[in-house]
Each structure stands twice: as structure tokens, then as C-alpha cells.
Write an enzyme that holds these catalytic residues in place. Structure first.
Site, PDB file in Angstrom:
ATOM      1  N   SER A  70      -1.390   6.516  -0.147  1.00 46.45           N
ATOM      2  CA  SER A  70      -1.450   6.368  -1.610  1.00 46.45           C
ATOM      3  C   SER A  70      -0.951   7.574  -2.401  1.00 46.45           C
ATOM      4  CB  SER A  70      -2.867   6.032  -2.054  1.00 46.45           C
ATOM      5  OG  SER A  70      -3.053   4.651  -1.932  1.00 46.45           O
ATOM      6  N   LYS A  73       1.846   6.827  -4.632  1.00 41.78           N
ATOM      7  CA  LYS A  73       1.682   6.194  -5.949  1.00 41.78           C
ATOM      8  C   LYS A  73       1.979   7.168  -7.095  1.00 41.78           C
ATOM      9  CE  LYS A  73      -1.483   2.811  -4.007  1.00 41.78           C
ATOM     10  NZ  LYS A  73      -2.819   2.475  -3.572  1.00 41.78           N
ATOM     11  N   TYR A 200       6.169  -1.837  -1.310  1.00 42.17           N
ATOM     12  CA  TYR A 200       4.990  -0.989  -1.534  1.00 42.17           C
ATOM     13  C   TYR A 200       4.492  -0.388  -0.214  1.00 42.17           C
ATOM     14  CZ  TYR A 200      -0.001  -0.103  -1.836  1.00 42.17           C
ATOM     15  OH  TYR A 200      -1.233   0.463  -1.701  1.00 42.17           O
ATOM     16  N   TYR A 250      -9.927   7.606  -5.734  1.00 36.83           N
ATOM     17  CA  TYR A 250     -10.741   6.400  -5.528  1.00 36.83           C
ATOM     18  C   TYR A 250     -12.004   6.494  -6.384  1.00 36.83           C
ATOM     19  CZ  TYR A 250      -7.497   6.380  -1.627  1.00 36.83           C
ATOM     20  OH  TYR A 250      -6.363   6.443  -0.870  1.00 36.83           O
ATOM     21  N   VAL A 268      -5.198   7.302   2.204  1.00 37.20           N
ATOM     22  CA  VAL A 268      -6.066   7.044   3.354  1.00 37.20           C
ATOM     23  C   VAL A 268      -5.487   7.575   4.675  1.00 37.20           C
ATOM     24  CG1 VAL A 268      -7.346   5.115   2.334  1.00 37.20           C
ATOM     25  CG2 VAL A 268      -5.226   4.660   3.595  1.00 37.20           C
TER      26      VAL A 268
HETATM   27  N1  GLU Z   1      -1.231   1.287   2.301  1.00 38.70           N
HETATM   28  C1  GLU Z   1      -2.603   1.384   1.917  1.00 38.70           C
HETATM   29  C2  GLU Z   1      -3.083   0.086   1.317  1.00 38.70           C
HETATM   30  O1  GLU Z   1      -2.356  -0.532   0.633  1.00 38.70           O
HETATM   31  C3  GLU Z   1      -2.767   2.517   0.972  1.00 38.70           C
HETATM   32  C4  GLU Z   1      -4.198   2.767   0.650  1.00 38.70           C
HETATM   33  C5  GLU Z   1      -4.487   4.140   0.154  1.00 38.70           C
HETATM   34  O2  GLU Z   1      -4.012   5.147   0.660  1.00 38.70           O
HETATM   35  O3  GLU Z   1      -5.270   4.183  -0.818  1.00 38.70           O
HETATM   36  O4  GLU Z   1      -4.170  -0.334   1.482  1.00 38.70           O
END
Ligand code: GLU
Length: 314
Positions: A70, A73, A200, A250, A268
Site C-alpha cells: 500500500s 498508494k 492496482y 490503517y 502490509v
Molecule cells: N495488495 C494489498 C491489498 O489490496 C495491499 C494492502 C495493503 O498494503 O494495505 O489488499
């Protein structure tokens, strides 16, 4: 020139952080639905600090590539805003902490397909969809963007997509597909759900080292200026950092603000990118996670580092 903290060179401080925070036994977890994230041994720990004056300091496993997940992002948001003259993204995604898990279907249903922020999964899917308007191969464009910021080619040691990992995540990616179909049903996705989820997940599957990730984030510490020119405006850089502070960790953004006091974004895969505006971009990585999905050792190390250095936006 070298950066010194209370007369101790930063490199020495980082070595000490590694000594103290490298996990000594197996604790924490890895996400069950992304099997390849259990591959790195529990005692991996790396940290890197890139400075706006062009220096880079690192310690521990800062040269080992990890799955940025993530953290991607932050970069896709910057890229989408960088090509969005009319700020139209903000009619499709909000900027509020979600208070629920990052892949909640319930919240998206209740809130009529408008994700709370760009860092939860539905928000990131909308950002990817937005980016695909300008760059149909958004993941390929993303990789070139990172290589440019890092200053290395995508061949060999540069950032790369772990395609096998992406395929395996895609095979168990039902929840992200469900989110994408919800978004589509609410009219908030322009491309096919499957195509958006694929892009994504490939973006999440980029492998970079702590040093590379810190370098890639430096444009945010430099008011939007990247290695090869402007990535986003100064205002946008400020705002991306604000969203990192409120939504980047988070359900632990409050705890992170309390303990670290800086904008951050975790993934994650166990990485955390942190910005000290005007000064530093920091990346720490250790693969085992706490119950909220943040790197256990990474959180502790950043709290320690910022206590020692006084780095904070407060
Ligand atoms: N590829 C993971 C998902 O879509 C990323 C989650 C993350 O790092 O928050 O669940």
C-alpha cells in the site's frame, strides 16, 4: 557534508536503531490472503533516510527489495493529481479517515460508492481508474515513474514488479474484485473492474529496497519536486502529506501521530514511508505486522528515531 544528531552522525544512529529493533524472535503476523508476504524471514529489518540535500543514510537490510504493497498508494495518488488539472479526482473519493478496515465492503455500500480516502482499497481503486484515463498501462507507467525518482533503470537492481506474486494475489483477490464491482455499480469506476484490480495489484506488487523507497518519496519532502522536475505542486505535496497523517496507517493513524508525529504510509509488506517536510524521506521495513496491519518493529523504530532526533511536524 554529513547529518549529525546531537553530535552523533545519522549513520551511527541508524546502526543503533537496527541493533535495538531488529526482531529477535517470531512475533506478529502476515496477511493470510497474500501468501508471498510470508516469504521474508521474521528478522529482516532495514531503515533508510534520504535527505533533501541529496544524501542517503541506511542500515540493516535497507538494500533488500520488499513488496511495497500500500505504500504504492501514495505514489499513484501523486501521479493522478499530477495529471488532474481540475482536481476532479476529489469528486470521486473523500479525504477522511475511514475508521474501518482498509478493505471494508460495508462502508462503501453505506456511503454509496464514494470511498472515504485514497489510501483504503476502494479509494486506491478509484485512483488507479483515474490514472488509467491518462495512462492505460498505469502499472507500467507507475514503474517508470519510480525508476525516474530512484534514479536507476528498471532492469536489474531498479524497482520491479513481482509478477508471480501479483498473479498469486490476483488469484485470491475476491475482496478487491468485490470492491471494484461495487464501485462500478455505483458509477464510480470507468474501466472494467477486472482491469482496474489487475493494475492496482501489480502496483502493490512492486519490489523496492528501503533506500529506493526513501528516494522515491523525496519529492514529498521537497514540496513536490522530484528527481526530474515537478511531480505535484507545492500545495498538492502538502495535502498528500496531510492525508498520510490522517489516513496513512490503517486504523492506527492516531496512534502513529501520537508516537511518531509525522505523515506516514504503511503497507502490509511491512514497509513504512515517512516524510519530514522540507528535510527527509524515511523508509523502514520489517515484515511482521501488528493487529492493525502495520510493521511491528517498524512502528517501534520510528517512534524511537523521532524521539531521539526531535523530527516531527508538531
Ligand atoms: N495488495 C494489498 C491489498 O489490496 C495491499 C494492502 C495493503 O498494503 O494495505 O489488499
Amino acid at each position: 557534508m554529513t547529518t549529525v544528531i546531537d553530535s552523533v552522525p545519522l549513520g551511527v544512529v541508524l546502526d543503533d536503531i537496527v541493533q535495538l529493533h531488529r526482531p529477535r524472535n517470531e512475533r506478529g503476523s502476515v496477511p493470510a490472503r497474500i501468501p508471498h508476504l510470508s516469504a521474508p524471514p521474521f528478522d529482516r529489518f532495514g531503515i533508510a533516510v534520504a535527505t533533501t540535500t541529496g544524501e542517503i543514510f541506511s542500515a540493516g537490510d535497507a538494500g533488500i527489495p520488499f513488496s511495497i504493497q500500500s505504500i504504492s498508494k501514495v505514489f499513484t495518488l501523486a501521479m493522478a493529481l499530477g495529471v488532474d488539472d481540475r482536481d476532479s479526482l476529489w469528486s470521486r473519493v473523500l479525504r477522511e479517515p475511514s475508521g474501518t478496515s482498509f478493505d471494508s465492503l460495508v462502508q462503501l455500500e453505506v456511503e454509496h460508492g464514494i470511498p472515504r480516502n485514497p489510501f483504503i482499497n476502494p479509494g486506491a481503486l478509484v485512483v488507479t481508474d483515474h490514472l488509467m484515463e491518462s495512462f492505460p498501462d498505469s502499472a507500467g507507467h507507475f514503474l517508470r515513474f519510480l525508476a525516474e525518482q530512484v534514479g536507476e533503470s528498471t532492469v536489474g537492481v531498479g524497482p520491479f514488479i513481482d509478477e508471480a506474486a501479483a498473479q498469486s494475489e490476483l488469484a485470491s483477490g475476491n475482496r478487491n474484485l468485490a470492491l471494484a464491482h461495487f464501485l462500478k455499480d455505483f458509477g464510480n469506476l470507468r474501466h472494467p473492474a477486472q482491469a482496474v484490480v489487475e493494475s492496482y495489484i501489480r502496483q502493490c506488487s512492486v519490489m523496492m529496497t528501503c533506500e529506493q523507497t526513501a528516494k522515491a518519496g523525496l519529492f514529498l519532502a521537497r514540496g513536490g519536486r522530484g528527481e526530474a522536475g515537478s511531480v505535484v505542486s507545492k500545495d498538492q505535496a502538502k495535502r498528500i502529506c496531510s492525508i498520510m497523517l490522517t489516513c496513512g496507517m490503517y486504523d492506527a493513524a492516531g496512534e502513529f501521530a501520537y508516537r511518531v508525529g509525522l505523515p506516514g504510509k504503511s503497507g502490509v509488506g511491512g514497509g513504512i514511508l515517512v516524510i519530514v517536510p522540507g528535510r527527509y524521506s524515511i523508509c523502514v521495513w520489517s515484515p511482521r505486522l501488528d493487529s492493525k496491519g502495520n510493521s511491528l518493529a517498524g512502528m517501534a523504530a520510528l517512534a524511537d528515531l523521532t524521539d531521539r532526533t526531535g523530527w516531527s511536524v508538531f
